[in-house]
Structure formats: C-alpha cells, structure tokens
Design a protein around this motif. Structure first.
Motif, PDB file in Angstrom:
ATOM      1  N   ARG A 101       0.832  -1.207   0.000  1.00 42.11           N
ATOM      2  CA  ARG A 101       0.000   0.000   0.000  1.00 42.11           C
ATOM      3  C   ARG A 101       0.867   1.259   0.000  1.00 42.11           C
ATOM      4  O   ARG A 101       0.617   2.201  -0.758  1.00 42.11           O
ATOM      5  CB  ARG A 101      -0.931  -0.004   1.211  1.00 42.11           C
ATOM      6  CG  ARG A 101      -1.920   1.166   1.235  1.00 42.11           C
ATOM      7  CD  ARG A 101      -2.929   1.021   2.369  1.00 42.11           C
ATOM      8  NE  ARG A 101      -3.929   2.055   2.305  1.00 42.11           N
ATOM      9  CZ  ARG A 101      -3.813   3.271   2.827  1.00 42.11           C
ATOM     10  NH1 ARG A 101      -2.682   3.586   3.471  1.00 42.11           N
ATOM     11  NH2 ARG A 101      -4.766   4.165   2.719  1.00 42.11           N
ATOM     12  N   THR A 192      -3.576   0.055  -9.917  1.00 41.79           N
ATOM     13  CA  THR A 192      -4.694  -0.752  -9.447  1.00 41.79           C
ATOM     14  C   THR A 192      -4.239  -1.833  -8.470  1.00 41.79           C
ATOM     15  O   THR A 192      -3.158  -2.382  -8.598  1.00 41.79           O
ATOM     16  CB  THR A 192      -5.422  -1.450 -10.618  1.00 41.79           C
ATOM     17  OG1 THR A 192      -4.497  -2.310 -11.307  1.00 41.79           O
ATOM     18  CG2 THR A 192      -5.969  -0.424 -11.594  1.00 41.79           C
ATOM     19  N   SER A 193      -5.088  -2.097  -7.510  1.00 42.71           N
ATOM     20  CA  SER A 193      -4.878  -3.202  -6.573  1.00 42.71           C
ATOM     21  C   SER A 193      -6.245  -3.578  -6.013  1.00 42.71           C
ATOM     22  O   SER A 193      -6.827  -2.822  -5.234  1.00 42.71           O
ATOM     23  CB  SER A 193      -3.934  -2.800  -5.440  1.00 42.71           C
ATOM     24  OG  SER A 193      -3.897  -3.830  -4.460  1.00 42.71           O
ATOM     25  N   LYS A 194      -6.753  -4.745  -6.415  1.00 45.02           N
ATOM     26  CA  LYS A 194      -8.044  -5.193  -5.901  1.00 45.02           C
ATOM     27  C   LYS A 194      -7.955  -5.474  -4.408  1.00 45.02           C
ATOM     28  O   LYS A 194      -8.894  -5.195  -3.658  1.00 45.02           O
ATOM     29  CB  LYS A 194      -8.493  -6.440  -6.661  1.00 45.02           C
ATOM     30  CG  LYS A 194      -8.882  -6.185  -8.110  1.00 45.02           C
ATOM     31  CD  LYS A 194      -9.399  -7.448  -8.762  1.00 45.02           C
ATOM     32  CE  LYS A 194      -9.802  -7.187 -10.210  1.00 45.02           C
ATOM     33  NZ  LYS A 194     -10.321  -8.431 -10.872  1.00 45.02           N
ATOM     34  N   ASN A 197      -8.067  -2.213  -2.699  1.00 48.05           N
ATOM     35  CA  ASN A 197      -9.162  -1.356  -3.158  1.00 48.05           C
ATOM     36  C   ASN A 197      -8.644  -0.016  -3.673  1.00 48.05           C
ATOM     37  O   ASN A 197      -9.177   1.054  -3.362  1.00 48.05           O
ATOM     38  CB  ASN A 197     -10.182  -1.126  -2.028  1.00 48.05           C
ATOM     39  CG  ASN A 197     -11.485  -0.517  -2.550  1.00 48.05           C
ATOM     40  OD1 ASN A 197     -11.896  -0.789  -3.678  1.00 48.05           O
ATOM     41  ND2 ASN A 197     -12.124   0.308  -1.743  1.00 48.05           N
ATOM     42  N   SER A 199      -7.676   2.109  -7.148  1.00 45.95           N
ATOM     43  CA  SER A 199      -7.808   2.209  -8.599  1.00 45.95           C
ATOM     44  C   SER A 199      -7.760   3.688  -8.958  1.00 45.95           C
ATOM     45  O   SER A 199      -8.702   4.432  -8.700  1.00 45.95           O
ATOM     46  CB  SER A 199      -9.117   1.587  -9.079  1.00 45.95           C
ATOM     47  OG  SER A 199      -9.247   1.712 -10.484  1.00 45.95           O
TER      48      SER A 199
END
Length: 217
Positions: A101, A192-194, A197, A199
């Motif tokens: 993060r 992006t990183s699912k 969360n 984007s």
C-alpha cells in the motif's frame, strides 16, 4: 509482474492470487511425493495469506510433510506450533500489504508531481533526473522521434505498418500503439490493486513526437 504497475517482484508486491496458487502448487507436489519437507527462512515465509497458510498446513499434515524455519522444525500436529505459524502468517500478511500500500500510494504521489514511476518510459522520450532525484524534466530522443515521424508519414501515405516494423526491427504492436495512440503529449498511468481497493489513473505531460495535425490524421 507486480501489483498494478510495480517495477519489482517480491512476495510483498506479487500478483493477486499468487499466495493461493503457490500453496496449491505445493499441495499438488506434496500429494505426488515430490518433496518431504519445506524449509523457509522465517515462519511467515511459508505463506503470507492466512487462509492459504492454513490450507497448506492441512495438506502437509495429511501427507506427512515436515515444516522448517531455518534449522527449527515445527510440529504441525502440535497446537502451540500450529497457532504460532498461524499468527506468523497473519502478521506477515499485514506487513506485506502495508508495504504494498505504501509503495503504490508513493508512486501515485510521484506521478501527480509529473515524475515517471515505471522503469519503461514512453517510446522516444527520456526523463532527466535532478541530482537529488526529486525533480527533473522530459526530453525527446531525436533519433527515435525521426523513426516515428517517418513511419507516420509513410503510414498515412498507404504503407503497411507491418513492413515498417520489420524494417526498423521493432515490435509491430508497440510501433502501432506509439504512432496511433502514444505520440502526443499525454501519458496515462493506471494504478490498481483489488486487494487494497486502489484504482487511480494519473496523466503526465510529456513532449510530443508528432505535431497535432499528423496525430489527428
């Protein structure tokens, strides 16, 4: 590899689902008797996904696979050892996601300052960093610009992009994308990183390789 546009590969920045796929692969190999022990440098290195870690240990118990962290063996049938490995996986996941993060948010912030955050720059451009690498400026690579200008002119005159890609020793898709979509002043980066969360898209201003009239044509 990497999460979003990460430049490096590591367990902290591995692609989404990496941990589960790796544990599944180990489980399949364990069932086939391809190994009888897993040795890692630290207890949390077995898996930094708490769900995958638990599933992996169940498979190891079922097939009699031993688990070592360095020279220390952990008894997978001992509740104390099982709990410790579970806690290590949770803590490892926390630090891995925290690192990921911080990394992606840092790259977003740098991009918003107009700084490149990837190892690969748009074709024909180069970024000249200041001595402290906190600022810098964009420049055009004259030789590469000449290639794009020539290709664009010939393409509009009816020549095939495939032939010119072969002539210049370039990948066809990259050449086509540069001429038709990336020869102007805008360079869009997507982060992006699912899992986290995140984007977000950031558009950088870069020098154009072609004039507006040619781009429009």
């Amino acid at each position: 590899c990497g999460d979003g546009i990460s430049d490096v590969c590591s367990s902290e920045l591995a692609p989404p689902g990496h941990e589960k796929r790796e544990v599944m692969r180990r489980g399949q190999d364990a069932a086939k008797g391809r190994f009888d022990a897993l040795i890692v440098s630290h207890p949390d290195r077995g898996s930094r996904d708490k769900t995958a870690s638990r599933a992996g240990l169940e498979v190891f118990r079922e097939h009699g696979i031993k688990f070592y962290a360095g020279e220390t063996e952990y008894d997978l049938f001992n509740p104390d050892h099982e709990m410790f490995l579970g806690i290590s996986a949770v803590i490892g996941q926390f630090f891995a996601r925290q690192t990921s993060r911080k990394s992606i948010l840092s790259r977003i912030a740098r991009a918003k300052r107009g700084l490149p955050t990837t190892a690969v720059l748009p074709f024909g451009r180069k970024f000249i960093w200041s001595k402290d690498r906190q600022t810098g400026h964009w420049e055009i690579d004259p030789e590469k610009q000449k290639i794009i200008q020539s290709v664009a002119k010939r393409y509009l005159a009816g020549e095939k992009m495939q032939d010119m890609a072969k002539e210049y020793g370039m990948d066809l898709s990259n050449l086509h994308a540069t001429v038709t979509r990336h020869s102007g002043t805008k360079w869009e980066l997507e982060f992006t990183s699912k899992v986290l969360n995140i984007s977000e898209k950031v558009t950088l201003e870069i020098p154009a390789l072609l004039d507006e009239q040619t781009i429009a044509a």
